[in-house]
Scaffold this motif. Structure first.
Motif, short mmCIF file in Angstrom:
data_model
loop_
_atom_site.label_atom_id
_atom_site.label_comp_id
_atom_site.label_asym_id
_atom_site.label_seq_id
_atom_site.Cartn_x
_atom_site.Cartn_y
_atom_site.Cartn_z
N TRP A 1 0.84 -1.20 0.00
CA TRP A 1 0.00 0.00 0.00
C TRP A 1 0.88 1.26 0.00
CZ3 TRP A 1 -3.62 1.36 4.73
CH2 TRP A 1 -4.34 2.54 4.45
N VAL A 2 1.87 1.29 0.88
CA VAL A 2 2.73 2.47 1.03
C VAL A 2 3.57 2.70 -0.22
CG1 VAL A 2 4.74 3.38 2.24
CG2 VAL A 2 2.83 2.45 3.55
N THR A 3 4.28 1.67 -0.67
CA THR A 3 5.19 1.86 -1.80
C THR A 3 4.44 2.21 -3.09
OG1 THR A 3 5.20 -0.55 -2.13
CG2 THR A 3 6.99 0.39 -0.84
N SER A 4 3.30 1.55 -3.30
CA SER A 4 2.51 1.87 -4.50
C SER A 4 1.93 3.28 -4.39
CB SER A 4 1.38 0.85 -4.67
OG SER A 4 1.90 -0.45 -4.85
N GLU B 1 0.81 5.37 10.27
CA GLU B 1 0.17 5.84 11.50
C GLU B 1 -1.25 5.30 11.61
OE1 GLU B 1 0.90 8.31 14.99
OE2 GLU B 1 2.17 7.56 13.39
N ILE B 2 -1.96 5.27 10.49
CA ILE B 2 -3.34 4.77 10.49
C ILE B 2 -3.37 3.30 10.88
CG2 ILE B 2 -5.25 4.13 8.95
CD1 ILE B 2 -4.77 6.76 7.46
N VAL C 1 -5.71 2.23 13.91
CA VAL C 1 -6.45 0.97 13.82
C VAL C 1 -6.09 0.07 15.00
CG1 VAL C 1 -6.67 -1.16 12.50
CG2 VAL C 1 -6.74 1.04 11.32
N SER C 2 -4.79 -0.05 15.26
CA SER C 2 -4.34 -0.91 16.36
C SER C 2 -4.87 -0.42 17.70
CB SER C 2 -2.81 -0.95 16.38
OG SER C 2 -2.34 -1.74 17.43
N VAL C 3 -4.82 0.90 17.91
CA VAL C 3 -5.28 1.47 19.19
C VAL C 3 -6.78 1.28 19.37
CG1 VAL C 3 -5.67 3.67 20.37
CG2 VAL C 3 -3.41 3.11 19.49
N THR D 1 -0.79 14.64 17.49
CA THR D 1 0.15 15.64 17.00
C THR D 1 0.83 15.17 15.72
OG1 THR D 1 1.85 14.77 18.50
CG2 THR D 1 0.57 16.66 19.26
N ASN D 2 1.12 13.87 15.63
CA ASN D 2 1.69 13.34 14.39
C ASN D 2 0.71 13.50 13.23
OD1 ASN D 2 4.13 12.64 15.41
ND2 ASN D 2 3.73 10.46 15.59
N TRP D 3 -0.54 13.19 13.52
CA TRP D 3 -1.57 13.33 12.49
C TRP D 3 -1.61 14.78 12.00
CZ3 TRP D 3 -4.89 9.86 10.12
CH2 TRP D 3 -5.93 10.42 9.39
N ALA D 4 -1.58 15.72 12.93
CA ALA D 4 -1.61 17.13 12.56
C ALA D 4 -0.37 17.51 11.75
CB ALA D 4 -1.70 18.00 13.82
N ARG D 5 0.79 16.96 12.13
CA ARG D 5 2.03 17.27 11.41
C ARG D 5 1.99 16.74 9.99
NH1 ARG D 5 6.91 14.40 11.47
NH2 ARG D 5 6.21 13.20 13.28
N PHE D 6 1.57 15.48 9.85
CA PHE D 6 1.50 14.90 8.50
C PHE D 6 0.46 15.65 7.66
CE2 PHE D 6 2.54 10.76 10.92
CZ PHE D 6 3.86 11.15 11.03
N PHE D 7 -0.66 15.98 8.31
CA PHE D 7 -1.69 16.74 7.61
C PHE D 7 -1.13 18.06 7.13
CE2 PHE D 7 -5.27 14.18 7.75
CZ PHE D 7 -6.42 14.88 7.44
#
Length: 594
Positions: A101-104, A150-151, A156-158, A315-321
């Motif tokens: 998923w990531v590499t594609s 992160e997702i 998802v894991s959390v 905070t990571n979500w906000a940073r990536f966003f």
């Protein structure tokens, strides 16, 4: 060679509808890889549920030991390592699926953003650093990777872990389960309040990074000028200022994240005290057994690390966003010039050009007003005039790098605004004043307009362009890398490679924009033959300050303030007593004095 004009160009009406929001872009880029998306998420859910179920085995072992039930103890002791192994295997399987998923997704991001950016107009690129745009594409691709991981491995894991933990706690003690649910809700609400500030800090950090990267790229690209003007100190000061801004932005971002972490740790600590005390009182009252107590304590300790990092996840979500949003907003913007929905493929049979009441302006500067001109098929036309007369704009409009304010430009009776930009430019070859070579081999540069050209074709055009001899003398001949923008070649050598490239393209319309300005007199004489061969059978528009290069043109047009003030050949214009004669007589060393 030319396609039928009645054929609508494939994809002419199609403009990639790429979302310019991070979530929309994530969904868009993930859609083709749906199997890996669902697979990676599903397997990670299984891993999280199994992992949170491990404390059950502690309960069974303790309950079995207290009850003297050897069978339960044996099954628990055997089952525990099996479940732990399944947790690890399922997590590895999730990693494998997510990797696809990531590499594609990153590949598609680079491909599609680059493709989209290239559809922007000439003005879009002249207003921006190439390095900055490269950085924005890279930021979006890297942030996409971080967002996906992160997702899968955080959100998802959390969520799966929280649901499993709540369900187990509910079975053991409703009050503890309620307290746990309240904690999770409270942590989410608290951290949601931090997101806007974090997103803003991330956006500023991304902007500072782009400016720094763009400026450094600009310095390296123009390193010759930096050395020539001994401007290293000035450039170092600018880099220091930009890197300081970037460092400070990173520090503010980092410190804000640490503060949110401290808040989460304090909240979690208070919760743990409350739960432990409640569990202790229920155990003393006989409401929960020893095994249940160990089960809950194990769950709490196991989930506490995850709870601590709720703030980090937000905070990571906000940073990536922030990084994605900053890049997408810069690239995914409406095109300044686009093909119409029914755009046709340009069909050039003769190369006749007509300018019909053309109007064009830059801001308040009206370059062309009711401009009319006809260039007959196969005619070689020279454009002359002082700076600001409209010569460069004439070429830009012919290539449709800008849209007209009024009127039309016709090629063989077809309005260039009604054909695809690609088909228009495929029929026009340009030899610019400053040849734009790629940091690739000479062979690749010559064959750029015809990638499938044979070795014989490449050598043939190189000979016609008077380039074969100097190429053959290079250590790697046609495999010589020319350096960024061709810095390893002289001006004349670069120009001959550009002429060879134009010859190989073999377009019916040719534009020579100061094509001999980089050559000394000796080189100019040797290359005239190449230009004669290049111009044979084509409709030619040649801009020149060196008027001697226009003597053999069929026609010379003198522009002043966007108007044709003289029109004739070299012989008649030098005796007409007008602008051209004055310019000719005032030349020094063969160049037009502005």
């Amino acid at each position: 060679m030319h396609k039928d004009v009645s054929t609508t160009a494939p994809g002419a009406a199609h403009i990639p509808s790429i979302p310019d929001t991070p979530l929309g872009f994530l969904a868009y880029i993930s859609q083709p890889h749906f199997v890996f998306v669902i697979g990676g998420i599903s397997v990670e859910v299984v891993s999280a549920v199994l992992n949170q179920s491990v404390p059950f085995f502690y309960k069974f072992i303790i309950d079995g030991v207290e009850a003297g039930d050897q069978q339960i103890v044996l099954l628990s002791v055997i089952g525990l390592p099996i479940v732990v192994m399944l947790v690890q295997l399922s997590h590895r399987a999730s990693s494998w699926l997510t990797m696809f998923w990531v590499t594609s997704g990153k590949k598609d991001t680079c491909d599609q953003l680059t493709n989209y950016a290239l559809k922007h107009s000439h003005s879009y690129f002249t207003d921006r650093f190439a390095g900055t745009l490269t950085g924005k594409v890279s930021n979006v691709a890297n942030s996409l990777e971080q967002l996906i991981t992160e997702i899968v491995w955080t959100y998802v894991s959390v969520v799966a872990s929280f649901i499993t933990t709540f369900a187990i706690m509910y079975i053991v003690d409703v009050k503890i389960a309620g307290l746990f649910a309240a904690l999770v809700l409270f942590l989410i609400l608290i951290n949601l309040r931090f997101v806007p500030k974090k997103r803003e800090l991330s956006r500023k950090g991304a902007e500072a990074s782009s400016k720094l990267q763009g400026h450094v790229t600009d310095i390296f690209t123009n390193n010759v000028s930096v050395r020539q003007y001994t401007a290293s100190n000035n450039e170092n000061e600018t880099v220091d200022r930009l890197s300081t801004t970037y460092r400070n932005a990173q520090r503010r971002n980092w410190m804000f994240s640490d503060r949110t972490q401290i808040v989460n740790i304090v909240i979690l600590g208070l919760f743990l005290i409350a739960v432990m005390y409640l569990l202790y009182t229920d155990w003393r009252a006989g409401l929960v057994g020893t095994g249940d107590m160990v089960l809950v304590v194990s769950l709490i300790l196991q989930i506490s690390f995850t709870l601590t990092w709720i703030g980090r996840a937000f905070t990571n979500w906000a940073r990536f966003f922030g990084n994605m949003d900053e890049g997408l907003k810069e690239i995914i913007r409406p095109f300044e010039i686009s093909d119409s929905s029914d755009a046709m493929i340009l069909n050039v049979q003769n190369g006749k050009m007509e300018w019909q009441d053309v109007q064009f302006e830059f801001g308040e500067n009206k370059v062309f007003k009711d401009f009319n001109l006809t260039i007959t098929p196969g005619q070689r036309v020279g454009l002359v005039g002082p700076s600001g007369a409209g010569k460069t704009t004439f070429v830009s409009l012919l290539l449709r790098q800008h849209d007209l304010a009024g009127g039309a430009i016709m090629i063989d009776g077809q309005n260039i605004a009604e054909v695809t930009q690609d088909s228009l430019r495929q029929n026009i070859a340009v030899v610019p004043q400053e040849p734009l070579l790629f940091h690739r081999t000479i062979r690749e540069n010559i064959a750029y307009g015809k990638p499938d050209a044979t070795e014989a074709e490449i050598i043939e055009v190189a000979k016609k362009a008077q380039a074969h001899d100097f190429i053959s003398e290079l250590p790697d001949s046609y495999d010589t890398l020319v350096g960024e923008r061709g810095v390893k070649l002289s001006g004349g050598q670069k120009q001959r490679v550009a002429i060879a490239r134009a010859m190989l393209k073999d377009a019916p319309i040719l534009i020579l924009d100061e094509a001999t300005s980089a050559l000394d007199s000796e080189s100019e004489v040797s290359i005239q033959k190449a230009l004669h061969e290049l111009m044979a059978g084509k409709t030619v528009v040649a801009i020149a300050h060196r008027l001697s290069t226009l003597r053999e043109m069929d026609r010379i047009i003198v522009l002043e303030s966007g108007q044709v003030v003289e029109d004739g050949n070299h012989q008649t214009l030098t005796q007409a007593g007008g602008t051209y004669q004055r310019l000719w007589e005032h030349q020094a060393g063969g160049f037009l004095q502005e």
